[in-house]
Design an enzyme around this catalytic site. Structure first.
Site, mmCIF file in Angstrom:
data_model
loop_
_atom_site.group_PDB
_atom_site.id
_atom_site.type_symbol
_atom_site.label_atom_id
_atom_site.label_comp_id
_atom_site.label_asym_id
_atom_site.label_seq_id
_atom_site.Cartn_x
_atom_site.Cartn_y
_atom_site.Cartn_z
ATOM 1 N N ASP A 43 0.705 -1.089 -0.023
ATOM 2 C CA ASP A 43 0.166 0.036 -0.010
ATOM 3 C C ASP A 43 0.878 1.309 0.054
ATOM 4 O O ASP A 43 2.202 1.161 0.276
ATOM 5 C CB ASP A 43 -0.930 0.105 1.409
ATOM 6 C CG ASP A 43 -1.621 1.263 1.506
ATOM 7 O OD1 ASP A 43 -2.471 1.524 0.537
ATOM 8 O OD2 ASP A 43 -1.458 1.916 2.534
ATOM 9 N N ASP B 201 -0.054 5.196 1.130
ATOM 10 C CA ASP B 201 -0.226 5.965 2.190
ATOM 11 C C ASP B 201 -0.400 5.270 3.302
ATOM 12 O O ASP B 201 -1.181 4.388 3.523
ATOM 13 C CB ASP B 201 -1.765 6.909 1.864
ATOM 14 C CG ASP B 201 -1.499 7.866 0.787
ATOM 15 O OD1 ASP B 201 -0.708 8.618 0.846
ATOM 16 O OD2 ASP B 201 -2.317 7.683 -0.252
#
Length: 229
Positions: free
Chosen positions: A24, A26
């Site tokens: 991922d 953020d």
């Protein structure tokens, strides 16, 4: 769920070998939390949305959050506004501990980023943090459904030419972990934005500085990062 306080928080991934690692963005590779809070606070004021209404949206595509809160006649304008606000605020975005080293460890191996951000926003935040992404970057623009649907991780696996069940997903958000589980991937959670009780993962560590990724031919293992390693 793995206990992060255990002697070996990676026990749930012991002896596992992976064909690829999918990160991922953020909250996992970059800390964009202050910018996100500022953008969504301004947006909420514009559209009369409370903090309580915004809760639970971490890890979801911005457009999906907007559609959940704003009636149809105003959705397009509201989506355009949050996109403007997020792209305009790139201050205070930094690389999270261990993220740069993790990507360097995997430079010769299959790895990808799968994010709920749009492609322009993902590129802007990575550049603001000074982080060079892997070749495969999956954004909400590349899939029909965003997290918690499995589509981002399935598409990343497809582009990496590996089976989803042979991938390790690294996530910080419950919605992202749900997407990874739905895709059939193994999961490593980082405690950068959520509490341990919120995260259902095969293993949990404080952040990426706690681990090292070890490519060996076509296989990747993950180990605890010692001071000498």
């Amino acid at each position: 769920m793995t206990d992060v306080t255990a002697a070996d928080p990676l026990a749930g991934l012991a002896d596992r070998r992976f064909a690829a690692v999918i990160f991922d963005m953020d909250g996992t590779l970059v800390d964009s939390t202050p910018a996100i809070i500022r953008a969504w606070t301004a947006w909420a004021i514009d559209f009369g949305i409370t903090a309580e209404q915004l809760a639970g949206g971490h890890g979801l595509p911005s457009a999906d959050v907007v559609r959940r809160l704003i009636a149809e006649p105003d959705q397009a304008r509201a989506i355009e506004r949050i996109n403007e606000l997020e792209l305009a605020d790139l201050a205070d975005i930094v690389v999270l501990p261990g993220a740069d080293l993790a990507l360097r460890d995997l430079a010769s191996a299959r790895n990808a980023i799968a994010t709920s951000a749009s492609r322009p926003l993902a590129a802007a935040r990575l550049a603001a943090a000074g982080l060079v992404p892997p070749t495969v970057l999956i954004t909400i623009d590349d899939v029909r459904r965003g997290k918690p649907a499995p589509d981002p991780f399935l598409e990343a696996a497809r582009r990496l030419d590996v089976a989803p069940e042979d991938c390790l997903v690294v996530e910080d958000a419950p919605n992202g972990l749900r997407a990874a589980h739905a895709a059939g991937c193994a999961t490593l959670a980082v405690l950068t934005t959520s509490e341990p009780a919120e995260l259902q993962a095969d293993a949990i560590v404080p952040n990426l500085s706690a681990v090292r990724f070890r490519p060996d031919g076509e296989e990747i293992t993950v180990r605890l990062h010692s001071r000498t390693g």
